[in-house]
Design a protein around this motif. Structure first.
Motif, mmCIF file in Angstrom:
data_model
loop_
_atom_site.group_PDB
_atom_site.id
_atom_site.type_symbol
_atom_site.label_atom_id
_atom_site.label_comp_id
_atom_site.label_asym_id
_atom_site.label_seq_id
_atom_site.Cartn_x
_atom_site.Cartn_y
_atom_site.Cartn_z
ATOM 1 N N ASP A 478 0.841 -1.208 0.000
ATOM 2 C CA ASP A 478 0.000 0.000 0.000
ATOM 3 C C ASP A 478 0.872 1.253 0.000
ATOM 4 N N GLN A 479 1.900 1.236 0.824
ATOM 5 C CA GLN A 479 2.748 2.430 0.897
ATOM 6 C C GLN A 479 3.450 2.684 -0.434
ATOM 7 N N LEU A 480 3.806 1.591 -1.110
ATOM 8 C CA LEU A 480 4.432 1.750 -2.437
ATOM 9 C C LEU A 480 3.379 2.023 -3.510
ATOM 10 N N ASN A 481 2.117 1.893 -3.103
ATOM 11 C CA ASN A 481 0.996 2.107 -4.018
ATOM 12 C C ASN A 481 1.022 1.153 -5.224
ATOM 13 N N VAL A 482 1.389 -0.091 -4.967
ATOM 14 C CA VAL A 482 1.393 -1.103 -6.036
ATOM 15 C C VAL A 482 -0.064 -1.376 -6.415
ATOM 16 N N PRO A 483 -0.433 -1.175 -7.679
ATOM 17 C CA PRO A 483 -1.831 -1.388 -8.060
ATOM 18 C C PRO A 483 -2.284 -2.813 -7.736
ATOM 19 N N THR A 484 -3.547 -2.940 -7.293
ATOM 20 C CA THR A 484 -4.067 -4.244 -6.860
ATOM 21 C C THR A 484 -3.847 -5.319 -7.931
ATOM 22 N N GLU A 485 -4.072 -4.947 -9.186
ATOM 23 C CA GLU A 485 -3.977 -5.982 -10.237
ATOM 24 C C GLU A 485 -2.535 -6.485 -10.436
ATOM 25 N N LEU A 486 -1.577 -5.741 -9.896
ATOM 26 C CA LEU A 486 -0.184 -6.214 -10.016
ATOM 27 C C LEU A 486 0.232 -7.121 -8.873
ATOM 28 N N ARG A 487 -0.618 -7.143 -7.817
ATOM 29 C CA ARG A 487 -0.172 -7.828 -6.595
ATOM 30 C C ARG A 487 -0.328 -9.345 -6.638
ATOM 31 N N SER A 488 0.047 -9.969 -7.717
ATOM 32 C CA SER A 488 -0.069 -11.429 -7.758
ATOM 33 C C SER A 488 1.308 -12.041 -7.583
ATOM 34 N N TYR A 489 1.309 -13.300 -7.175
ATOM 35 C CA TYR A 489 2.588 -13.981 -6.959
ATOM 36 C C TYR A 489 3.375 -14.068 -8.269
ATOM 37 N N GLU A 490 2.678 -14.330 -9.377
ATOM 38 C CA GLU A 490 3.366 -14.510 -10.681
ATOM 39 C C GLU A 490 4.213 -13.292 -11.033
ATOM 40 N N ASN A 491 3.750 -12.120 -10.591
ATOM 41 C CA ASN A 491 4.473 -10.907 -10.973
ATOM 42 C C ASN A 491 5.841 -10.768 -10.326
ATOM 43 N N ILE A 492 6.122 -11.611 -9.337
ATOM 44 C CA ILE A 492 7.474 -11.502 -8.774
ATOM 45 C C ILE A 492 8.522 -12.006 -9.763
ATOM 46 N N TYR A 493 8.065 -12.799 -10.770
ATOM 47 C CA TYR A 493 9.019 -13.257 -11.788
ATOM 48 C C TYR A 493 9.215 -12.191 -12.876
ATOM 49 N N ASN A 494 8.424 -11.139 -12.752
ATOM 50 C CA ASN A 494 8.388 -10.126 -13.792
ATOM 51 C C ASN A 494 9.068 -8.864 -13.249
ATOM 52 N N PHE A 495 10.381 -8.968 -13.030
ATOM 53 C CA PHE A 495 11.091 -7.855 -12.389
ATOM 54 C C PHE A 495 10.903 -6.576 -13.205
ATOM 55 N N GLY A 496 10.527 -5.519 -12.525
ATOM 56 C CA GLY A 496 10.343 -4.245 -13.216
ATOM 57 C C GLY A 496 8.884 -3.907 -13.422
ATOM 58 N N CYS A 497 7.993 -4.807 -12.998
ATOM 59 C CA CYS A 497 6.569 -4.541 -13.266
ATOM 60 C C CYS A 497 6.043 -3.362 -12.441
ATOM 61 N N VAL A 498 6.700 -3.073 -11.324
ATOM 62 C CA VAL A 498 6.243 -1.921 -10.523
ATOM 63 C C VAL A 498 6.960 -0.666 -11.024
ATOM 64 N N GLY A 499 6.202 0.375 -11.229
ATOM 65 C CA GLY A 499 6.787 1.635 -11.703
ATOM 66 C C GLY A 499 5.707 2.506 -12.296
ATOM 67 N N GLY A 500 5.972 3.814 -12.346
ATOM 68 C CA GLY A 500 5.001 4.716 -12.960
ATOM 69 C C GLY A 500 3.845 5.070 -12.053
ATOM 70 N N VAL A 501 3.975 4.807 -10.755
ATOM 71 C CA VAL A 501 2.916 5.240 -9.819
ATOM 72 C C VAL A 501 3.546 6.130 -8.746
ATOM 73 N N LYS A 502 2.661 6.839 -8.060
ATOM 74 C CA LYS A 502 3.162 7.740 -7.019
ATOM 75 C C LYS A 502 2.996 7.060 -5.661
ATOM 76 N N VAL A 503 4.054 7.050 -4.870
ATOM 77 C CA VAL A 503 3.996 6.348 -3.577
ATOM 78 C C VAL A 503 3.055 7.064 -2.610
ATOM 79 N N ASN A 504 2.599 6.318 -1.626
ATOM 80 C CA ASN A 504 1.798 6.915 -0.556
ATOM 81 C C ASN A 504 2.712 7.333 0.590
ATOM 82 N N LYS A 505 2.058 7.836 1.626
ATOM 83 C CA LYS A 505 2.827 8.329 2.768
ATOM 84 C C LYS A 505 3.560 7.162 3.441
ATOM 85 N N ALA A 506 4.809 7.417 3.830
ATOM 86 C CA ALA A 506 5.567 6.374 4.525
ATOM 87 C C ALA A 506 5.134 6.305 5.981
#
Ligand code: ME8
Length: 530
Positions: A478-506
């Motif tokens: 949530d703090q990294l603001n990872v979009p819900t649709e990206l939060r799957s286990y399979e995406n951990i094999y897809n290095f670089g899939c997180v990006g282009g979003v604005k983080v939330n408050k730490a």
């Protein structure tokens, strides 16, 4: 790899409140179930309560309650504890439920009809706290229970017996053909050398000296001995012998389902010897794996309800949160080995691994995103700095090490691989020195790549932590603001899939604990039960 999983904990006795040892077993089982579900497998997770027996009858009488009232109250506490620890069980079986009692009577009748059970005379030794019968050899000259070390009492009565010897050869053959049945494997030799080789006596499966149990239909002055009653929970909960055996067919009989019992070393004998024999007698499949975990000690002696030297998990979870307690249990004592509960180690683990390493990595990263990119996570542009490739390949290796370990129920080890990802990522910050890159406009792309790599590394670590850190894993995302649709286990094999979003408050995931204050607090919980 099998298609689906059936995973169980022992069903605990509601003779007293549960302690941290029970929480250890159930939490680690939960970690495994969550991991399998996270990876997309169907996983049916059962826990429950083993409500019959002489000890419960005695404790209820001492409390001035009927046994049913007594267990009802204690089982309420089981539900609360499992809720508090976010245990994701699909069912909770109580051996006083009709779905269980009726089928146990049917099983007894079937065994009687097949001459697997006969009426005889029991003369021997009985350990009331363990609900176990022992032979002269087993109790030795001092008449001490081999499991718990307490004195046993002489007992003689008419009783039914299960013909163990009819099934010994089949059991040994089963062990040979299924070398992975008992984990750790050393348990197999222990069973053979300690119990089978010296000569296994027929197992007493009924009692007449107390009445709090399931009556034998053919001879109701007998109640079914607690272990025949208890072990069958694993199949009655699935509807074995009922009008609706759908779950039983799916999670027990279907070879595409892996059935795994998790249990403590104190009850290996019942699960590893008698349970496969009962199943053989019933003509149904045996479990694929029995994972035997070690026992937590307290000041060098086994923690146990009847000794009263226990730690209550409630105040721990209330003070430190569910994740801190789950993490400590899963990380501290290697699953499969014995270990001790230690207040010093509890505080150290939370501070070192969760507050300093993981929490701090997230905090620093969000701080840098805010400072250098106005809170934006830059997009992945491949391996830009000289350190990017090494970080990515380290993470890739760690993911497969984590998976191999967890598939084998080496849960503690699996967590260390996530911790290593976190430590390696912290080291990556030191290597890339973003604060130096930030001073040089020509290094903007490198700086962007560092920020992206940090976000992706945290995404992966948080995802891998999720089976243990049931709240903080999502909070980090949530703090990294990872979009819900990206939060799957399979995406951990897809290095670089997180990006282009604005983080939330730490926000701090795990506040640093004041060691002196907290060790004293935990010690006071231990002293309360001394
Ligand atoms: O034996 N450390 O119930 P139980 C770690 N009803 N784990 C511990 C522990 C400790 N100090 N103490 C207990 C029974 N456990 C039967 C089971 S199953 C068909 C019937 C855990 O309430 C561990 O998993 O005595 C152990 O095997 C189980 O609780 C025993 O629970």
């Amino acid at each position: 790899m099998k298609k689906r999983f059936y995973i169980t904990t022992p069903i605990y006795y509601p003779s007293a409140k549960l302690h941290i040892g029970h929480a250890y077993c159930t939490t680690l089982t939960d970690v495994f179930a969550r991991y399998k579900r996270l990876r997309g497998y169907e996983c049916y997770f059962l826990t429950g309560a083993d409500e019959h027996g002489m000890k419960i009858e005695k404790n209820a009488a001492a409390a001035g309650k009927t046994p049913q009232q007594f267990v009802d109250e204690i089982v309420e506490g089981f539900y609360k504890l499992w809720d508090l620890l976010h245990i994701s069980n699909d069912d909770f079986i109580r051996t006083t439920q009709e779905r269980h009692t009726k089928v146990v009577q049917d099983i007894f009748s079937k065994m009687l009809a097949n001459d697997d059970i006969y009426l005889g005379k029991y003369e021997g030794w009985y350990c009331t706290p363990c609900e176990s019968f022992w032979t002269d050899t087993q109790v030795g000259p001092d008449h001490i229970c081999p499991d718990c070390g307490r004195p046993v009492q002489k007992a003689t009565e008419e009783a039914y017996f299960f013909r163990t010897n009819k099934y010994v050869d089949k059991l040994l053959k089963f062990y040979d053909e299924n070398p992975k049945f008992l984990v750790p494997e050393s348990r197999k030799n222990e069973m053979i050398n300690t119990f089978i080789k010296p000569g296994l006596e027929d197992l007493c499966v009924s009692r007449t000296s107390f009445s709090w149990g399931i009556p034998v239909r053919e001879n109701p002055k007998h109640v079914v001995y607690v272990w025949l009653d208890a072990l069958t929970n694993y199949i009655t909960a699935l509807g074995y012998g009922s009008d609706n055996p759908e779950l039983f067919n799916k999670f027990w009989q279907d070879p595409e389902c892996e059935t795994i019992h998790i249990l403590g070393a104190d009850i290996t004998r019942f699960h590893a010897i008698y349970w496969p024999m009962f199943l053989e007698a019933l003509g149904i499949r045996k479990p694929d794996r029995e994972f035997i975990h070690g026992l937590l000690m307290m000041r060098d002696s086994k923690m146990s309800k009847s000794k009263g030297n226990v730690v209550d998990p409630y105040p721990l979870v209330e003070r430190y949160g569910v994740d801190a307690v789950r993490y400590y249990l899963a990380r501290e004592v290697v699953f499969g080995n014995d270990g001790s509960f230690s207040p010093e180690q509890f505080v150290e683990r939370i501070n070192a691994d969760l507050a300093n390493s993981f929490g701090n990595l997230l905090n620093r990263t969000i701080g840098m995103m805010n400072k250098y990119f106005d809170g934006n996570i830059p997009e992945y542009k491949g391996q830009v700095t000289e350190f990017d490739g090494a970080l990515e390949s380290f993470i890739k290796t760690s993911i497969s090490q984590y998976e191999n370990a967890l598939d084998d129920l080496r849960i503690t080890e699996a967590i260390t691989f996530v911790n290593e990802i976190v430590n390696r990522t912290n080291k990556y910050i030191d290597e890339t020195t973003p604060w130096v890159l930030a001073k040089d406009e020509s290094k903007k792309e490198e700086l962007a790549s560092v920020m992206n790599h940090l976000a992706n590394a945290i995404f992966i670590a948080a995802t891998l932590y999720k089976p243990v850190l049931v709240v903080a894993g999502e909070k980090a995302l949530d703090q990294l603001n990872v979009p819900t649709e990206l939060r799957s286990y399979e995406n951990i094999y897809n290095f670089g899939c997180v990006g282009g979003v604005k983080v939330n408050k730490a926000e701090q995931l795990f506040p640093r604990l004041d060691a002196k204050v907290e060790i004293e607090f935990i010690q006071s919980l231990m002293n309360e039960n001394k």
